[in-house]
Design a protein around this motif. Structure first.
Motif, PDB file in Angstrom:
ATOM      1  N   PRO A  89      28.636  -4.325  -5.148  1.00 42.16           N
ATOM      2  CA  PRO A  89      28.926  -5.308  -6.205  1.00 42.16           C
ATOM      3  C   PRO A  89      29.430  -4.606  -7.465  1.00 42.16           C
TER       4      PRO A  89
ATOM      5  N   SER B 112      23.984 -11.439 -13.147  1.00 36.01           N
ATOM      6  CA  SER B 112      23.769  -9.990 -13.232  1.00 36.01           C
ATOM      7  C   SER B 112      25.087  -9.226 -13.111  1.00 36.01           C
ATOM      8  N   LEU B 113      26.117  -9.890 -12.615  1.00 38.25           N
ATOM      9  CA  LEU B 113      27.428  -9.232 -12.480  1.00 38.25           C
ATOM     10  C   LEU B 113      28.430  -9.744 -13.517  1.00 38.25           C
TER      11      LEU B 113
ATOM     12  N   PHE C 227      18.287  -2.794  -8.316  1.00 37.04           N
ATOM     13  CA  PHE C 227      18.769  -1.410  -8.260  1.00 37.04           C
ATOM     14  C   PHE C 227      18.647  -0.713  -9.617  1.00 37.04           C
TER      15      PHE C 227
ATOM     16  N   ASN D 104      18.634  -7.774 -15.295  1.00 37.32           N
ATOM     17  CA  ASN D 104      17.850  -6.825 -14.502  1.00 37.32           C
ATOM     18  C   ASN D 104      17.564  -5.538 -15.258  1.00 37.32           C
TER      19      ASN D 104
ATOM     20  N   ALA E 203      23.698 -11.564  -6.808  1.00 34.37           N
ATOM     21  CA  ALA E 203      24.556 -10.390  -6.587  1.00 34.37           C
ATOM     22  C   ALA E 203      24.632 -10.034  -5.109  1.00 34.37           C
TER      23      ALA E 203
ATOM     24  N   THR F 181      21.422  -5.762  -4.177  1.00 40.91           N
ATOM     25  CA  THR F 181      20.938  -5.018  -5.344  1.00 40.91           C
ATOM     26  C   THR F 181      19.835  -5.724  -6.111  1.00 40.91           C
ATOM     27  N   GLY F 182      19.434  -6.927  -5.672  1.00 42.43           N
ATOM     28  CA  GLY F 182      18.384  -7.613  -6.437  1.00 42.43           C
ATOM     29  C   GLY F 182      17.672  -8.676  -5.618  1.00 42.43           C
TER      30      GLY F 182
ATOM     31  N   ALA G 218      29.641  -4.979 -11.633  1.00 44.97           N
ATOM     32  CA  ALA G 218      29.445  -5.579 -12.957  1.00 44.97           C
ATOM     33  C   ALA G 218      30.302  -4.764 -13.917  1.00 44.97           C
ATOM     34  N   SER G 219      29.766  -3.613 -14.406  1.00 42.07           N
ATOM     35  CA  SER G 219      30.602  -2.710 -15.208  1.00 42.07           C
ATOM     36  C   SER G 219      31.448  -1.810 -14.319  1.00 42.07           C
ATOM     37  N   GLY G 220      31.052  -1.720 -13.032  1.00 45.45           N
ATOM     38  CA  GLY G 220      31.746  -0.839 -12.095  1.00 45.45           C
ATOM     39  C   GLY G 220      31.117   0.542 -11.986  1.00 45.45           C
ATOM     40  N   SER G 221      30.092   0.804 -12.803  1.00 41.51           N
ATOM     41  CA  SER G 221      29.462   2.127 -12.825  1.00 41.51           C
ATOM     42  C   SER G 221      28.865   2.477 -11.460  1.00 41.51           C
ATOM     43  N   GLN G 222      28.115   1.540 -10.889  1.00 38.78           N
ATOM     44  CA  GLN G 222      27.459   1.801  -9.608  1.00 38.78           C
ATOM     45  C   GLN G 222      28.472   2.212  -8.534  1.00 38.78           C
TER      46      GLN G 222
ATOM     47  N   GLU H  72      19.192 -11.887  -4.523  1.00 40.19           N
ATOM     48  CA  GLU H  72      19.634 -12.587  -5.733  1.00 40.19           C
ATOM     49  C   GLU H  72      21.138 -12.859  -5.602  1.00 40.19           C
TER      50      GLU H  72
HETATM   51  C1  LIG Z   1      23.644  -4.167 -12.859  1.00 37.45           C
HETATM   52  C2  LIG Z   1      23.733  -4.689 -11.497  1.00 37.45           C
HETATM   53  C3  LIG Z   1      24.746  -4.315 -10.590  1.00 37.45           C
HETATM   54  C4  LIG Z   1      25.883  -3.351 -10.836  1.00 37.45           C
HETATM   55  O1  LIG Z   1      26.138  -2.964 -12.078  1.00 37.45           O
HETATM   56  P1  LIG Z   1      27.287  -1.961 -12.542  1.00 37.45           P
HETATM   57  O2  LIG Z   1      27.369  -2.240 -13.996  1.00 37.45           O
HETATM   58  O3  LIG Z   1      28.546  -2.307 -11.816  1.00 37.45           O
HETATM   59  O4  LIG Z   1      26.806  -0.598 -12.252  1.00 37.45           O
HETATM   60  C5  LIG Z   1      24.695  -4.830  -9.324  1.00 37.45           C
HETATM   61  N1  LIG Z   1      23.732  -5.707  -8.948  1.00 37.45           N
HETATM   62  C6  LIG Z   1      22.757  -6.081  -9.774  1.00 37.45           C
HETATM   63  C7  LIG Z   1      21.733  -7.033  -9.266  1.00 37.45           C
HETATM   64  C8  LIG Z   1      22.707  -5.596 -11.065  1.00 37.45           C
HETATM   65  O5  LIG Z   1      21.714  -5.995 -11.878  1.00 37.45           O
END
Ligand SMILES: *Cc1c(COP(=O)(O)O)cnc(C)c1O
Length: 427
Positions: free
Chosen positions: A255, A318-319, A126, A153, A367, A395-396, A257-261, A365
Motif C-alpha cells: 500500500p 490511513s493511506l 505496521f 495508526n 489499507a 498493514t493494519g 500513503a507517503s510511499g516510504s514503506q 483495516e
Molecule cells: C502508514 C501506513 C501505510 C504506509 O505508509 P507509507 O507512508 O506509504 O509508508 C500503510 N498501511 C497502513 C495501515 C498505514 O498506517
C-alpha cells in the motif's frame, strides 16, 4: 562489521550500528548522522547510508536466526546500537506470513499466495516497525518528547512506544479520524491533538513547529527523524524473505500513503541481495492506492515522473496522503522492477476486506482492503502473474476501521427456541 561513532550536530557522539552517514537521495551529498532530513545542498530527502563491509554472509545469517522473534533480529542491518533489544521498547515485527491458499483459489493464483499480516504488531499496524527505529534515534539524539503527524495508526504507535520508553508524547492527527484510531492513539496517555484540516495540513503544521522554539527537543518520528523511521520498513522485506526460507518473492503488493514503506521494502530486498542472504534474481513491486486518494497511480498510468497532489476522499484514511513525499521514488521502483501502481474504489475496498476475512480469517483495516482489492484487479487485468509467488501486505487491523464494514451484522434475530431457529431458515 564496522561500528561507527559519528559526531552529531550537537557535538556529542552517537552509535547507530552499521549506519555510517546520511546521504541525499537526489545529489548524493553526505552529512554526519543527526536529526536532519533535508539536504543542505539541494533540499532532497536524506536517507541512511551503511557500511556493510566485512560481513560474512553465513555468520550474519546465523546471527539473525539466533536473534529475538521481533525486528531486532535484524539490528545488524538497522541504524541502531547493538544492545537495542535490552532497552524498553515494544518489540514489533516477526508477524505472520500466512499462506493464503483459499484466497489463492478464489483469485486463481497458482504460484503461491501469501499475506504478510502486520495487524499482529503491538498496536495493530505496521507503524510499530518504523516508530521503533525513530525511538532509538530519538534516544541517541537526546530528545525527550516524541511526536508525529499521523493519519491515525502512527499516532497510536508513537503513543505506545513513548509510554513504554518513558518519553513524553504529543501527536497530531486530522480531527475527523475513525473513532477506533482516536481511542487507540489516546489510550496510552500522551497528548493527542486534532487539527482542523487533512493530513497534509497536519504535516505542514508539524514542519512549522519543528522550526519554532515550541518544538525544541521534540523528535517528530516522520519529519526530523524520518531517515531513521523509514528504515523500519526494511524489516518487512527481511521478514518476508526469511519466512520464505531466505527466498525472494516474485511479486509484492504494497500500500502507498507517503510511499516510504514501498521504497524501503525495495531497499531491504536490494540489501539482502547485496549481502548474499538471498539469490540475485528479479522481483516485481506493485503499489496500491484508493481511488479517492490516488496521486501516485494517476501519475503511473499517465506515464508522468511528477506526482500531482490530490485532495483525499476515501474510507482508506490511513493511506489518505494527497501529497506523498516518496511518490516519485515509488514510480521509479514500480517501473524499474516491471511493476505497476493501481487503485480501487471504496466499494471494492470493502469487498476485498470481506473477501480476505471470508477466505483466510484475517480481518484487515481499509489499507488491507486496498492491497487485496488491487491484487484482484491486477490479476484480472493480466498485469500480476498468477503463476508466480506473490506476497500481499495487510498493514493494519480491521478493528480500527469497523465503520467500513458497518453493513455487516446479524444473520437473524430469533427467540431462544428451536421453532424460531427453524422459522428463520437456519436449520
Ligand atoms: C502508514 C501506513 C501505510 C504506509 O505508509 P507509507 O507512508 O506509504 O509508508 C500503510 N498501511 C497502513 C495501515 C498505514 O498506517
Amino acid at each position: 562489521m564496522a561500528v561507527q561513532t559519528v559526531a552529531t550536530t550537537s557535538d556529542s557522539t552517537v552509535d547507530l550500528g552499521p549506519a555510517a552517514a546520511l546521504s541525499c537521495r537526489e545529489c548524493g551529498h553526505r552529512v554526519p548522522l543527526g536529526p536532519v532530513f533535508a539536504c543542505e545542498e539541494c533540499f532532497g530527502p536524506l536517507e541512511i547510508a551503511y557500511d556493510f563491509s566485512g560481513y560474512d554472509t553465513e555468520e550474519l545469517r546465523r546471527r539473525i536466526e539466533a536473534g529475538p522473534a521481533n525486528i531486532w533480529r535484524y539490528a545488524p542491518l538497522l541504524p541502531v546500537p547493538a544492545d537495542v533489544a535490552d532497552k524498553p521498547n515494544i518489540n514489533p515485527g516477526w508477524t505472520k506470513l500466512v499462506k493464503a491458499d483459499n484466497l489463492a483459489r478464489e483469485l486463481g493464483v497458482t504460484g503461491g499466495l501469501y499475506v504478510k499480516d502486520d495487524s499482529g504488531n503491538p498496536t495493530h499496524s505496521f507503524k510499530d516497525r518504523v516508530v521503533a527505529q525513530a525511538l532509538e534515534a530519538a534516544r541517541a539524539f537526546g530528545f525527550t518528547t516524541l511526536s508525529c503527524s499521523s493519519t491515525g495508526n502512527l499516532a497510536g504507535a508513537v503513543g505506545a512506544a513513548a509510554a513504554r520508553a518513558g518519553f513524553r508524547s504529543c501527536v497530531f492527527i486530522p480531527h475527523d479520524l475513525e473513532q477506533g484510531k482516536v481511542v487507540m492513539a489516546a489510550v496510552y496517555g500522551g497528548e493527542l491533538v486534532g487539527i482542523e484540516g487533512n493530513y497534509d495540513d497536519v504535516n505542514r503544521f508539524c514542519s512549522e513547529l519543528i522550526g519554532d522554539p515550541a518544538g525544541e527537543g521534540w523528535g517528530f518520528v516522520n519529519v526530523n527523524l524520518r531517515p531513521y523511521y523509514a528504515e523500519g520498513s526494511k524489516t518487512l522485506a527481511y521478514e518476508i524473505c526469511e519466512q520464505l526460507g531466505w527466498r525472494l518473492p516474485d511479486q509484492i503488493v504494497v500500500p502507498i500513503a507517503s510511499g516510504s514503506q514501498l521504497t524501503k521494502i525495495d531497499k531491504g530486498l536490494q540489501e539482502l541481495i547485496r549481502l548474499g542472504l538471498v539469490e540475485d534474481k528479479p522481483y516485481t513491486i506493485f503499489g496500491a492506492q484508493a481511488e479517492g486518494c490516488s496521486p501516485v497511480s494517476t501519475a503511473f498510468k499517465a506515464g508522468h515522473d511528477v506526482v500531482r497532489p490530490q485532495k483525499p476522499d476515501t474510507i482508506a484514511k490511513s493511506l489518505a496522503i494527497g501529497n506523498p513525499a516518496d511518490g516519485p521514488y515509488v514510480l521509479d521502483i514500480a517501473r524499474r522492477t516491471g511493476g505497476a501502481v493501481e487503485d480501487v474504489t471504496d466499494p471494492e475496498i470493502v469487498d476485498a476486506i470481506k473477501l480476505l476475512a471470508r477466505t483466510e480469517g484475517i480481518f484487515a483495516e481499509t489499507a488491507g482492503g486496498v492491497t487485496v482489492g488491487v491484487t484482484r484487479k491486477l490479476l484480472k487485468e493480466g498485469v500480476l502473474d498468477p503463476a508466480k509467488t506473490t506476497v500481499v501486505l495487510n498493514t493494519g487491523d480491521g478493528l480500527k476501521t469497523l465503520d467500513a464494514v458497518a453493513g455487516t451484522g446479524l444473520t437473524a434475530t430469533i427467540r431462544p427456541t428451536l421453532d424460531s431457529f427453524r422459522e428463520a431458515g437456519l436449520a
